[in-house]
Write a protein that holds these residues in place. Structure first.
Motif, PDB file in Angstrom:
ATOM      1  N   LEU A  90       5.136   9.073   6.441  1.00 13.95           N
ATOM      2  CA  LEU A  90       4.000   8.364   5.850  1.00 13.95           C
ATOM      3  C   LEU A  90       3.073   7.812   6.935  1.00 13.95           C
ATOM      4  O   LEU A  90       1.846   7.854   6.799  1.00 13.95           O
ATOM      5  CB  LEU A  90       4.505   7.231   4.957  1.00 13.95           C
ATOM      6  CG  LEU A  90       5.213   7.661   3.666  1.00 13.95           C
ATOM      7  CD1 LEU A  90       5.835   6.457   2.970  1.00 13.95           C
ATOM      8  CD2 LEU A  90       4.249   8.375   2.732  1.00 13.95           C
ATOM      9  N   SER A 107       9.906  -2.216  -1.531  1.00 14.39           N
ATOM     10  CA  SER A 107       8.799  -2.674  -2.368  1.00 14.39           C
ATOM     11  C   SER A 107       8.717  -4.188  -2.276  1.00 14.39           C
ATOM     12  O   SER A 107       9.750  -4.868  -2.219  1.00 14.39           O
ATOM     13  CB  SER A 107       9.023  -2.267  -3.833  1.00 14.39           C
ATOM     14  OG  SER A 107       9.093  -0.868  -3.968  1.00 14.39           O
ATOM     15  N   GLN A 133       5.617  -1.521   0.455  1.00 11.20           N
ATOM     16  CA  GLN A 133       4.537  -1.255  -0.493  1.00 11.20           C
ATOM     17  C   GLN A 133       4.155  -2.589  -1.133  1.00 11.20           C
ATOM     18  O   GLN A 133       4.945  -3.193  -1.860  1.00 11.20           O
ATOM     19  CB  GLN A 133       4.963  -0.255  -1.560  1.00 11.20           C
ATOM     20  CG  GLN A 133       3.813   0.160  -2.454  1.00 11.20           C
ATOM     21  CD  GLN A 133       4.216   1.215  -3.463  1.00 11.20           C
ATOM     22  OE1 GLN A 133       5.350   1.250  -3.913  1.00 11.20           O
ATOM     23  NE2 GLN A 133       3.282   2.084  -3.826  1.00 11.20           N
ATOM     24  N   ASP A 136      -1.767  -2.660  -3.401  1.00 10.10           N
ATOM     25  CA  ASP A 136      -2.329  -1.311  -3.289  1.00 10.10           C
ATOM     26  C   ASP A 136      -2.259  -0.778  -1.865  1.00 10.10           C
ATOM     27  O   ASP A 136      -3.003   0.135  -1.494  1.00 10.10           O
ATOM     28  CB  ASP A 136      -3.784  -1.292  -3.767  1.00 10.10           C
ATOM     29  CG  ASP A 136      -4.685  -2.185  -2.898  1.00 10.10           C
ATOM     30  OD1 ASP A 136      -4.137  -2.997  -2.131  1.00 10.10           O
ATOM     31  OD2 ASP A 136      -5.916  -2.049  -3.005  1.00 10.10           O
ATOM     32  N   TRP A 138       0.220   0.082   1.900  1.00 11.63           N
ATOM     33  CA  TRP A 138       1.442   0.151   2.693  1.00 11.63           C
ATOM     34  C   TRP A 138       1.262  -0.779   3.888  1.00 11.63           C
ATOM     35  O   TRP A 138       0.227  -0.729   4.565  1.00 11.63           O
ATOM     36  CB  TRP A 138       1.679   1.569   3.216  1.00 11.63           C
ATOM     37  CG  TRP A 138       2.179   2.559   2.222  1.00 11.63           C
ATOM     38  CD1 TRP A 138       1.476   3.590   1.661  1.00 11.63           C
ATOM     39  CD2 TRP A 138       3.510   2.645   1.678  1.00 11.63           C
ATOM     40  NE1 TRP A 138       2.275   4.303   0.806  1.00 11.63           N
ATOM     41  CE2 TRP A 138       3.527   3.750   0.796  1.00 11.63           C
ATOM     42  CE3 TRP A 138       4.666   1.895   1.864  1.00 11.63           C
ATOM     43  CZ2 TRP A 138       4.672   4.123   0.103  1.00 11.63           C
ATOM     44  CZ3 TRP A 138       5.800   2.264   1.164  1.00 11.63           C
ATOM     45  CH2 TRP A 138       5.805   3.354   0.298  1.00 11.63           C
ATOM     46  N   ARG A 172      -1.686  -0.952   8.413  1.00 15.53           N
ATOM     47  CA  ARG A 172      -1.954  -1.106   6.977  1.00 15.53           C
ATOM     48  C   ARG A 172      -2.867   0.026   6.520  1.00 15.53           C
ATOM     49  O   ARG A 172      -3.827   0.371   7.206  1.00 15.53           O
ATOM     50  CB  ARG A 172      -2.607  -2.463   6.713  1.00 15.53           C
ATOM     51  CG  ARG A 172      -2.993  -2.702   5.255  1.00 15.53           C
ATOM     52  CD  ARG A 172      -3.473  -4.117   5.057  1.00 15.53           C
ATOM     53  NE  ARG A 172      -3.822  -4.382   3.664  1.00 15.53           N
ATOM     54  CZ  ARG A 172      -4.009  -5.593   3.156  1.00 15.53           C
ATOM     55  NH1 ARG A 172      -3.908  -6.656   3.940  1.00 15.53           N
ATOM     56  NH2 ARG A 172      -4.302  -5.761   1.887  1.00 15.53           N
ATOM     57  N   THR A 174      -4.145   2.222   2.577  1.00 18.72           N
ATOM     58  CA  THR A 174      -4.096   2.254   1.115  1.00 18.72           C
ATOM     59  C   THR A 174      -3.013   3.208   0.637  1.00 18.72           C
ATOM     60  O   THR A 174      -2.842   4.306   1.189  1.00 18.72           O
ATOM     61  CB  THR A 174      -5.460   2.689   0.537  1.00 18.72           C
ATOM     62  OG1 THR A 174      -6.460   1.805   1.022  1.00 18.72           O
ATOM     63  CG2 THR A 174      -5.439   2.660  -0.983  1.00 18.72           C
ATOM     64  N   THR A 175      -2.275   2.796  -0.387  1.00 16.46           N
ATOM     65  CA  THR A 175      -1.203   3.631  -0.923  1.00 16.46           C
ATOM     66  C   THR A 175      -1.773   4.815  -1.686  1.00 16.46           C
ATOM     67  O   THR A 175      -2.825   4.741  -2.304  1.00 16.46           O
ATOM     68  CB  THR A 175      -0.308   2.830  -1.881  1.00 16.46           C
ATOM     69  OG1 THR A 175      -1.112   2.275  -2.918  1.00 16.46           O
ATOM     70  CG2 THR A 175       0.421   1.730  -1.162  1.00 16.46           C
ATOM     71  N   SER A 176      -1.053   5.890  -1.630  1.00 16.76           N
ATOM     72  CA  SER A 176      -1.344   7.060  -2.463  1.00 16.76           C
ATOM     73  C   SER A 176      -0.039   7.819  -2.603  1.00 16.76           C
ATOM     74  O   SER A 176       0.822   7.772  -1.727  1.00 16.76           O
ATOM     75  CB  SER A 176      -2.414   7.956  -1.821  1.00 16.76           C
ATOM     76  OG  SER A 176      -1.985   8.438  -0.568  1.00 16.76           O
ATOM     77  N   SER A 179       5.745   5.898  -5.139  1.00 20.60           N
ATOM     78  CA  SER A 179       6.000   4.511  -4.772  1.00 20.60           C
ATOM     79  C   SER A 179       7.159   4.424  -3.788  1.00 20.60           C
ATOM     80  O   SER A 179       7.942   5.375  -3.611  1.00 20.60           O
ATOM     81  CB  SER A 179       6.342   3.697  -6.018  1.00 20.60           C
ATOM     82  OG  SER A 179       7.572   4.136  -6.573  1.00 20.60           O
ATOM     83  N   ALA A 180       7.284   3.253  -3.167  1.00 20.77           N
ATOM     84  CA  ALA A 180       8.419   3.005  -2.277  1.00 20.77           C
ATOM     85  C   ALA A 180       9.726   3.136  -3.038  1.00 20.77           C
ATOM     86  O   ALA A 180      10.721   3.652  -2.507  1.00 20.77           O
ATOM     87  CB  ALA A 180       8.294   1.612  -1.657  1.00 20.77           C
TER      88      ALA A 180
END
Length: 342
Positions: A90, A107, A133, A136, A138, A172, A174-176, A179-180
């Protein structure tokens, strides 16, 4: 990844993770030994196996990496090996650099304000960072800046962590994607399957060696029944783990990962209980390695996606699908979608 490569990794782990070394690391007696063990494992090169080719990794799929997660569980490696593989992949995909250290994945709990808190993170006290996570994003959070509460199962190896602010993150983005929890479900299910295989092997060996009333206890029908049930449960967990990691790319399917973790957790409870029944009182002593593996199984059950969380995730998806249960299982809980008649 070829089978011979996977076997090489497993043989190397077996040499590195001797029982005494594992216990020394988990007891917190020797931090230098913990660092040395991780350096030995990291030097094998498998921790970057999920990193894409263009970022300098091996570009393995999750299905190809699954046997590595299971091998780490079977060897009793105390560190969050599979989580480190995921975190490095990631980080590389987001254009971030890893420092070569061990990284846990978790999480964040719902928190007011800017605080970041994670509950019962396996191996967190053996890691340099936790990839969290949070809302929104990481966040790569440094463990040495967190308030630490020792873990319930491995108080010298795992922990609940809290940081005062998300601004403490060293990276840091943005998550995409998954999920963790989905990543951890897939990794933990595979590691649990490996640990259960080890528990079964220990139990069979003990049953064949321990003699009572003039014969090995493995010849008694009650013990044979316990071993047979353990083998059945460990086998079903291994199949579920392959299903949970059965993805062509590095990302897990959320439902398959939840189903795999649920089945592995249910099996782990029975395998752990039956193993201690076979061993009797000797199995709960600190000197015996059985407790290392059964404790790990209980910790994984309680971490990330618990049995309740996984069951709720699957149940909600089934209700929202509008399908019959049979159709839902065929289309959503199988590694390969079943073909439907025209």
């Amino acid at each position: 990844m070829t089978e011979s490569t996977s076997d090489l990794f497993e043989r190397s782990l077996a040499q590195m993770c001797q029982d005494g070394r594992i216990r020394a690391v988990e007891s917190g007696e020797d931090s230098a030994e913990a660092a040395s063990l991780w350096a030995d494992v990291d030097a094998l090169g498998f921790t970057d196996a999920l990193v894409a080719d263009e970022h300098g990794g091996a570009g393995l799929s999750l299905a190809e990496a699954g046997p590595l997660f299971a091998a780490a569980g079977r060897a009793g490696l105390p560190h969050p090996f599979g989580e480190t593989m995921v975190a490095r992949a990631l980080l590389a995909a987001a254009g971030q650099k890893a420092d070569g250290g061990c990284i846990a994945v978790a999480s964040a709990l719902p928190e007011q304000g800017d605080a970041v808190a994670c509950r019962e993170v396996p191996g967190a006290m053996l890691a340099g960072h936790v990839l969290v996570q949070w809302r929104d994003a990481w966040l790569l959070m440094p463990c040495d800046q967190a308030r630490v509460q020792p873990g319930s199962y491995r108080p010298r190896a795992s922990a609940s962590l809290q940081w005062e602010s998300a601004r403490q993150a060293v990276a840091r983005w943005t998550t995409s994607g998954p999920s963790a929890m989905s990543y951890c479900n897939a990794v933990h299910a595979a590691a649990m399957s490996g640990a259960m295989e080890r528990v079964l092997a220990l139990s069979v060996t003990y049953a064949n060696d321990r003699r009572q009333f003039g014969r090995a206890i493995g010849q008694f029908q009650a013990v044979q029944q316990d071993l047979a049930v353990m083998a059945e449960q460990a086998g079903s967990a291994a199949f579920a783990a392959r299903m949970g990691c059965g993805c062509a790319g590095p990302e897990p399917d959320a439902l398959l990962a939840a189903a795999a973790k649920l089945r592995a957790s249910e099996a782990a409870l029975r395998v752990a209980n039956l193993a201690h029944a076979v061993f009797g009182a000797i199995g709960i002593t600190e000197e015996h390695v059985l407790g290392v593996f059964t404790t790990r199984l209980h910790e994984w059950r309680a971490a990330a996606g618990t049995e309740l969380a996984c069951a709720e995730r699957i149940g909600r998806a089934a209700l929202q699908s509008g399908q019959t249960l049979s159709a839902f299982v065929q289309t959503s809980l199988a590694p390969f979608v079943a073909a439907t008649a025209a």
